[in-house]
Design an enzyme around this catalytic site. Sequence first.
Site, PDB file in Angstrom:
ATOM      1  N   HIS A   1      28.921  27.561  49.034  1.00 17.30           N
ATOM      2  CA  HIS A   1      28.440  26.589  50.027  1.00 17.30           C
ATOM      3  C   HIS A   1      27.946  27.271  51.300  1.00 17.30           C
ATOM      4  CE1 HIS A   1      32.656  26.525  51.744  1.00 17.30           C
ATOM      5  NE2 HIS A   1      32.009  26.272  52.864  1.00 17.30           N
TER       6      HIS A   1
ATOM      7  N   SER B   1      35.347  29.799  55.720  1.00 20.37           N
ATOM      8  CA  SER B   1      34.702  29.679  54.414  1.00 20.37           C
ATOM      9  C   SER B   1      34.084  31.005  54.017  1.00 20.37           C
ATOM     10  CB  SER B   1      33.603  28.614  54.461  1.00 20.37           C
ATOM     11  OG  SER B   1      34.155  27.339  54.367  1.00 20.37           O
TER      12      SER B   1
ATOM     13  N   ASP C   1      33.238  28.212  43.938  1.00 23.05           N
ATOM     14  CA  ASP C   1      32.580  28.308  45.245  1.00 23.05           C
ATOM     15  C   ASP C   1      32.361  29.778  45.643  1.00 23.05           C
ATOM     16  OD1 ASP C   1      31.415  27.640  47.600  1.00 23.05           O
ATOM     17  OD2 ASP C   1      33.041  26.380  48.340  1.00 23.05           O
TER      18      ASP C   1
END
Lengths: 690, 690
Positions: free
Chosen positions: A59, A626, A197
């Site tokens: 992402h 992230s 991810d």
Amino acid sequence: MWEPYQMDELKKEVRAAGFKRNISNLSNLFNHPMSAIVSLGGCSASFVSPEGLIATNYHCVEGSFLQFNSNKEENLFERGFVARERGDEKKSAPGARVYVTLESFEITDKVLEGVNDLTDSLARASIVQENKKRIIKECEDSPEIECRVRSFFSGETYKLEKVLKIKDVRLVYAPPAHTGEYGGEIDNWMYPRHTGDFALLRAYVSEDGSTQEFNKANVPYKSESYLKISSAGIEEGDFVMVLGYPGRTNRLLTFNEIKWDLEVGFAATVKFLKRGIELIDEHAKEEDGTKLKYRGLKSGYENYFKKISGQIDGAKNFDLIQSEQGTWEDFVSYVNTNASHEEKTYLQELLELIDQEHKERLARTYYGNSKLISLVNRVYRNAIEKEKLDSERKSGYQDRDQERMTNSIRSLAYSFDARIDKEIFLDRLRDYSEFDSSLRRPKFSQFFKLEQDFELTKTEVNKVYSSRYLSAESFSELMKLSIEEMNSSSDPLIVLAKETYEESMYYEEKSESEGARRQLLKSKFIKLLRTYYQSIDKQIYADANGTLRVTYGNVKGVTLQDGVSYKPFTTLEGIAQKHTGVEPFNAGKKLLDLIKAKDYGKYVYKPINSVPVNFLSDLDITGGNSGSATINAKFELVGLAFDGMLETIISDYKYIPQARTISVDARYLLWTLDKLEGAENILDELVIVN
Amino acid sequence: MWEPYQMDELKKEVRAAGFKRNISNLSNLFNHPMSAIVSLGGCSASFVSPEGLIATNYHCVEGSFLQFNSNKEENLFERGFVARERGDEKKSAPGARVYVTLESFEITDKVLEGVNDLTDSLARASIVQENKKRIIKECEDSPEIECRVRSFFSGETYKLEKVLKIKDVRLVYAPPAHTGEYGGEIDNWMYPRHTGDFALLRAYVSEDGSTQEFNKANVPYKSESYLKISSAGIEEGDFVMVLGYPGRTNRLLTFNEIKWDLEVGFAATVKFLKRGIELIDEHAKEEDGTKLKYRGLKSGYENYFKKISGQIDGAKNFDLIQSEQGTWEDFVSYVNTNASHEEKTYLQELLELIDQEHKERLARTYYGNSKLISLVNRVYRNAIEKEKLDSERKSGYQDRDQERMTNSIRSLAYSFDARIDKEIFLDRLRDYSEFDSSLRRPKFSQFFKLEQDFELTKTEVNKVYSSRYLSAESFSELMKLSIEEMNSSSDPLIVLAKETYEESMYYEEKSESEGARRQLLKSKFIKLLRTYYQSIDKQIYADANGTLRVTYGNVKGVTLQDGVSYKPFTTLEGIAQKHTGVEPFNAGKKLLDLIKAKDYGKYVYKPINSVPVNFLSDLDITGGNSGSATINAKFELVGLAFDGMLETIISDYKYIPQARTISVDARYLLWTLDKLEGAENILDELVIVN
């Protein structure tokens, strides 16, 4: 979220969690593994090969890599991407960067040089800004170096961060969206989770080692350190750390701020976001490509909406208001007994300033929701600033900032559409018009006739959007105009910028002056808080602010709801279990076949008799983390942190022991590269240890 | 769901599960604990004191006890009910019964006396019915005895069940709805669960011991055996059993039946129920009391809707079609090799008959959805039957059945409203009209002008509902009329009954004839299935049919979804966690205060450090088991089974090892009686063992 230097003070605790090696490694930014940890600006990442290969989240590459390289003919979201050789790697959207932190040291005295508690707020703002500019200028001794003055503890402490800025970053690997964002918005912030991810990038520099924009002749950046990848992986209970760049937490607020956020701000934000999502759904279309263009904004809204909703629930479940009120009352009673009259007065003033800001905040949310207008304002301002010497320009408009502006303009091409921008702006403007006029900008309100019938407002908005500057190309031309040329233009967009310029300056000054005052008051508050923490023997750490941080802990499931326990690992079989064939649960056929065949290869984790997909740990992270490397006690990459859990997302406001980090397991990445993609070139490059 | 007699054959398995006492106790209906287990007709229950006290589920007493005794002044759902002394106990709605099973023995030969494989189907139906009537008449040797001929294995075996029918049943204790149905429809079929699904009744008989309707002079029924209650409770892994009256399972179907249910029937039922819920929501109102009157029907619809939806998902998750197809193919190949030509022909005919029935089934769902019309048809028919000698009447219309009809009529007062009944009927009728006329009843269709414009149908329906017989009172008068009087009536409702009577008889005969044929064919199928089961060494047991059954197993959590495990116990704290203040999560203040104060008393279960609220076990139950005693290896009551889990509710079609029974823990009942209600009289009466 400890600053690396604090690790030396935490030896006992880190050892207790199961770490056995030399802790001081962690406190030195030049040492492995800290030196392998990089920022993508908003996301974290890490070097995973001597040839500049970088691992991060899927992402984190969606916008600048996948969206940028996708079009009607070639949709990277659908098919994913594997560069079978270096030459195939995809270049990034303009402005994608890899930042390597080189140094960080305290410079509070330098930032506050020439100001004292009695300095007038506006003067304070200006002196501090000049100081910062000077410090940065002195620090940026070569074109590849970027320096940032970072505020810690709400401006009680400042640090200078020196980073290497790598400008040529390319996409090496991304799975298809049905792996990379499996579960999509439905599973976002949720566990059990089955998201692949992960993605791989590569940093390039010129042959002489200087960092340079994309150029075929560039060569891979050779990082001094990089993380090996463990195919043995971690087990339940194992020691793990996350190294990365958490963006922002709010754990050192006054109670007034917490209470307002929880009782007013959250609900207002939810309303704002919900409407934003509706607007995009209503106006963005598949046919004209606008759905793709607004995919990013919408998913940002959705993500934030869900987060805030989770925070609302979490605040209730963990009794935040009550517990923070208690904490605050204890602090206040400490202050009453121990603080000087002056300190108390400062605290009182801080609380009043905060209350005042709260009054104005809601209206402000609905001001300026036009990407077009924001950009023209910046370009117009830029033309004015360009008349000055570089050193005298407002920060944000110096030569060093020109590139960022150019990149903003370029982004119009793939994430902007004038029709939709206008619809969003109009809708927000209607809400803005409903606030009391004392809370609105008068000139701006007058320009758009907000005191009159909204049909007249619409006419004005339509006029502005009839500008000839509605695209990346035309804006690039606009950038070349001098301020005189702009001032003589009759283009309605430029006229708007011109007519509201002075008002903008007024509000900017007001905000800076208040900001400077708040910085002073907050630093007084933090000093009080420090002594209070000392008095109760509690360790203090700065809120996350986008700088490199460490968090350590263990692989661990959790019980958040009576009668249910979340296991630490999810399995490949869980992907098949969730598969419906309908997005976001539309796993690929090959993936499902491999799962059915139990073709785990060497990536099997015996206790779950499968390949682990995602895992939980009690690490303390937040947005910005992230893509962070999750590493084991041997500093080997065992996963990539990518999410928290909705139930404990309120931990941005208060550390919660039950909070969990969700990482994608490195074994799932390796299994995917191996079994699914047959990406032998990549597997050969990674240093895989067992 | 074993028949008690099978326990002798299962000694090894029961021992392996942890049972250590004399198993033959369980196979004898006259022995403790089987003799303490009773049926409420649709629900199960058990004696828990020597004075006729009965424990069952809250949801089993909602209709005949709570709804019946509630009105605008006194709402038992809101405040619950505790009889502080015997005289306070509330009487039941007419027809509430406690059934104690006295005997059960096989009578297949007697039921099939006079028929053979060649008997014409209609004759077979009539002979079998006559046989049954005779058997029952011979068996019912006193007014308190009810005898039933029960079909096992789809009519391959018949058993005669002799039960004691207790007619005076009173409400002793029910918690408020916010305890008794905490979580409501949202939590229904779900875990983790926090429902206080318990209630206490008392059985009364006349002083001479005969069973009699409510009478102040009646005295508590003294059961020969009753269950003691364990305050020590069970732990994870403990041996437990459920003894009760499961209603219906479908584990011995042909593949054609399973396939049709899964691919057609489930979806059709979902549609039917969904519309039913909408209709009640649309038409039933708080103001005129109809919302309360249709509460029962609606919650029945909702319950069934959720169940079917869960079955649809479960069929998919557990791959039912595929696995049952495999099982069927194995059976068919066994049949091909081992069965006689005649057996094969019977099987073929059975499958064809089933396919034919499927064709007609959907239309049939939409026929006859008027409580008013169904009742008038029964009353009209009753008047005809009453002209005959009792022994010659159709079963259902004999003297012994008159009471049931009277009770149906009385129920109009509290669960019927002509306006709403009409709306539901009209809506269903419109759907019915859309089926091909070959699938509809011609006379009925003609009466309601279903071939014409639906506005004309509406006029006819309105006419019927303009009858003077729309209430319990007027229907009671109607019951007194002779068939001549009815036939001369011009009341539109009676005219409808008269005009469609012959057609009803035709369809009844058709259905009986087909039923008789199916019974023959199914018994042939079952005989084949038995030999097939023997050949693969698999034990066979009859589908649930409302008769007393035993299931044994252990207290056990479960993993049904990757990454999540359900713990075996839920806690008081979970109630507070779910509490929102909004129904169905509106726990009482006193309850929440006690939880906050951790006032567990002696009911604490150390491993969870709380009072257990609900618990899981791997027992095999289904609808009808509601209220069943969950007992430990010492035959002490440790809980009341009240639900299954949606994820495994498809186990009605196939035994699934992951299926779990949810019981309310006896410790939660005791804690509630003690701490919340201070019901010392009840606690004194219960025999509590530690």
